[in-house]
Design a protein around this motif. Structure first.
Motif, PDB file in Angstrom:
ATOM      1  N   ASP A   1     -39.999  43.672 -78.517  1.00  0.00           N
ATOM      2  CA  ASP A   1     -41.080  42.993 -77.808  1.00  0.00           C
ATOM      3  C   ASP A   1     -41.635  41.819 -78.600  1.00  0.00           C
ATOM      4  OD1 ASP A   1     -41.020  44.688 -75.587  1.00  0.00           O
ATOM      5  OD2 ASP A   1     -42.316  46.155 -76.561  1.00  0.00           O
ATOM      6  N   ASP A   2     -41.561  41.913 -79.942  1.00  0.00           N
ATOM      7  CA  ASP A   2     -42.194  40.888 -80.759  1.00  0.00           C
ATOM      8  C   ASP A   2     -41.661  40.964 -82.181  1.00  0.00           C
ATOM      9  OD1 ASP A   2     -43.960  38.821 -81.386  1.00  0.00           O
ATOM     10  OD2 ASP A   2     -45.552  40.201 -81.983  1.00  0.00           O
ATOM     11  N   PHE A   3     -41.692  39.827 -82.875  1.00  0.00           N
ATOM     12  CA  PHE A   3     -41.435  39.785 -84.313  1.00  0.00           C
ATOM     13  C   PHE A   3     -42.762  39.452 -84.994  1.00  0.00           C
ATOM     14  CE2 PHE A   3     -37.143  39.093 -82.760  1.00  0.00           C
ATOM     15  CZ  PHE A   3     -36.372  39.819 -83.651  1.00  0.00           C
ATOM     16  N   HIS A   4     -43.201  40.307 -85.899  1.00  0.00           N
ATOM     17  CA  HIS A   4     -44.485  40.089 -86.552  1.00  0.00           C
ATOM     18  C   HIS A   4     -44.433  38.855 -87.453  1.00  0.00           C
ATOM     19  CE1 HIS A   4     -46.009  43.752 -84.947  1.00  0.00           C
ATOM     20  NE2 HIS A   4     -45.226  44.545 -85.657  1.00  0.00           N
ATOM     21  N   ASP A   5     -45.587  38.245 -87.656  1.00  0.00           N
ATOM     22  CA  ASP A   5     -45.645  37.046 -88.490  1.00  0.00           C
ATOM     23  C   ASP A   5     -45.568  37.377 -89.975  1.00  0.00           C
ATOM     24  OD1 ASP A   5     -48.093  38.257 -88.703  1.00  0.00           O
ATOM     25  OD2 ASP A   5     -49.277  36.441 -88.348  1.00  0.00           O
ATOM     26  N   GLN A   6     -45.707  38.650 -90.330  1.00  0.00           N
ATOM     27  CA  GLN A   6     -45.589  39.104 -91.715  1.00  0.00           C
ATOM     28  C   GLN A   6     -44.702  40.345 -91.762  1.00  0.00           C
ATOM     29  OE1 GLN A   6     -49.925  39.632 -92.609  1.00  0.00           O
ATOM     30  NE2 GLN A   6     -49.405  38.500 -94.458  1.00  0.00           N
ATOM     31  N   PRO A   7     -44.096  40.632 -92.915  1.00  0.00           N
ATOM     32  CA  PRO A   7     -43.393  41.899 -93.059  1.00  0.00           C
ATOM     33  C   PRO A   7     -44.334  43.075 -92.793  1.00  0.00           C
ATOM     34  CG  PRO A   7     -42.830  40.432 -94.867  1.00  0.00           C
ATOM     35  CD  PRO A   7     -43.947  39.773 -94.107  1.00  0.00           C
ATOM     36  N   GLU A   8     -43.790  44.148 -92.238  1.00  0.00           N
ATOM     37  CA  GLU A   8     -44.604  45.290 -91.835  1.00  0.00           C
ATOM     38  C   GLU A   8     -45.416  45.862 -92.995  1.00  0.00           C
ATOM     39  OE1 GLU A   8     -46.349  47.962 -89.324  1.00  0.00           O
ATOM     40  OE2 GLU A   8     -45.008  46.323 -88.767  1.00  0.00           O
ATOM     41  N   LEU A   9     -44.812  45.979 -94.171  1.00  0.00           N
ATOM     42  CA  LEU A   9     -45.540  46.563 -95.307  1.00  0.00           C
ATOM     43  C   LEU A   9     -46.650  45.657 -95.799  1.00  0.00           C
ATOM     44  CD1 LEU A   9     -42.684  48.286 -97.358  1.00  0.00           C
ATOM     45  CD2 LEU A   9     -44.227  49.265 -95.633  1.00  0.00           C
ATOM     46  N   ALA A  10     -46.476  44.344 -95.647  1.00  0.00           N
ATOM     47  CA  ALA A  10     -47.556  43.423 -95.996  1.00  0.00           C
ATOM     48  C   ALA A  10     -48.695  43.541 -94.992  1.00  0.00           C
ATOM     49  CB  ALA A  10     -47.031  41.985 -96.050  1.00  0.00           C
ATOM     50  N   ARG A  11     -48.364  43.635 -93.696  1.00  0.00           N
ATOM     51  CA  ARG A  11     -49.381  43.782 -92.654  1.00  0.00           C
ATOM     52  C   ARG A  11     -50.169  45.067 -92.842  1.00  0.00           C
ATOM     53  NH1 ARG A  11     -47.905  44.835 -87.868  1.00  0.00           N
ATOM     54  NH2 ARG A  11     -49.513  43.735 -86.695  1.00  0.00           N
ATOM     55  N   ALA A  12     -49.476  46.119 -93.281  1.00  0.00           N
ATOM     56  CA  ALA A  12     -50.121  47.422 -93.439  1.00  0.00           C
ATOM     57  C   ALA A  12     -50.922  47.526 -94.732  1.00  0.00           C
ATOM     58  CB  ALA A  12     -49.072  48.532 -93.395  1.00  0.00           C
TER      59      ALA A  12
END
Length: 235
Positions: A188-199
């Motif tokens: 559905d989407d590609f996040h603007d940051q890596p997942e671990l950075a976002r978390a």
């Protein structure tokens, strides 16, 4: 100076975009399958990775059988429970909230293996560093990952697996190592940051602090380079 062999600007931008927007995708997979012609392009990109001694040690196991994936998912569940025990307090709570795989949600799983006997006993360039077959296979993984991003396909690497159990589930020969277990599919989407950075698990390290000159810890005498690196921080 632009080399005569450089790609046109729009093609260079596309390459760097794939590099910077590549993500380890664990969720948001859509159910529709990857068309055969698209999957063929991804596998061809992986197969065109460089390899030491041109040994090409990789093979590609396409896994869409639900029963097989459930067995792999069970391995993940056991290993993830063990890994969670290493983190306590707030860190442990954060770890348990992380989504770390998409084995059952993604429409396709792909295991990229490394045949450690391919090329024979004496592979050109491998005499001193025996692990170059593994390194070469990692390049195939990266080629596929970048091509997938260009195609709008998400890829997630499931590393929390017992490799011996995975070998048994996939029926791999003794000399074949399951290097990368990947989940693939449109998302559905590609996040603007890596997942671990976002978390908030970890952030990207400053590149300028990772550059050395002529020896570990020595400052590279390239002030213009460091100015250029500093100007790109945060991009």
């Amino acid at each position: 100076m632009i080399s005569d062999h450089a790609f046109p600007e729009v093609q260079r931008e596309g390459l760097y975009r794939a590099i910077f927007e590549r993500r380890d995708v664990r969720a948001q997979f859509r159910p529709e399958p990857i068309p055969p012609e698209v999957l063929a392009r991804l596998l061809e990109a992986a197969h065109h990775a460089p390899s030491v001694g041109f040994m090409q040690p990789w093979d590609f196991l396409l896994i869409d059988d639900r029963t097989v994936r459930e067995r792999v998912h069970a391995i993940f569940e056991r290993e993830n429970a063990k890994a969670a025990e290493a983190h306590t307090g707030e860190r442990g709570a954060l770890y348990r909230r992380l989504k770390l795989e998409g084995i059952l949600e993604s429409p396709l799983n792909l295991c990229i293996t490394c045949d450690r006997s391919r090329g024979g006993e004496h592979v050109l360039g491998r005499q001193s560093i025996i692990e170059t077959d593994l390194f070469s296979t990692c390049l195939a993984v990266q080629n596929l990952w970048l091509a997938a991003r260009a195609e709008g396909i998400g890829v997630g690497w499931v590393s929390i697996l017992d490799q011996n159990e995975l070998t048994e589930v996939l029926g791999l020969p003794e000399n074949v190592y399951p290097l990368a277990y990947l989940c693939l599919g449109y998302v559905d989407d590609f996040h603007d940051q890596p997942e671990l950075a976002r978390a908030g698990w970890r952030q990207r390290l400053p590149l300028a602090e990772r550059v050395h000159g002529n020896g570990w810890g020595a400052v590279a005498e390239e002030p213009a380079l460091f100015e250029a690196l500093a100007s790109r921080e945060g991009e």
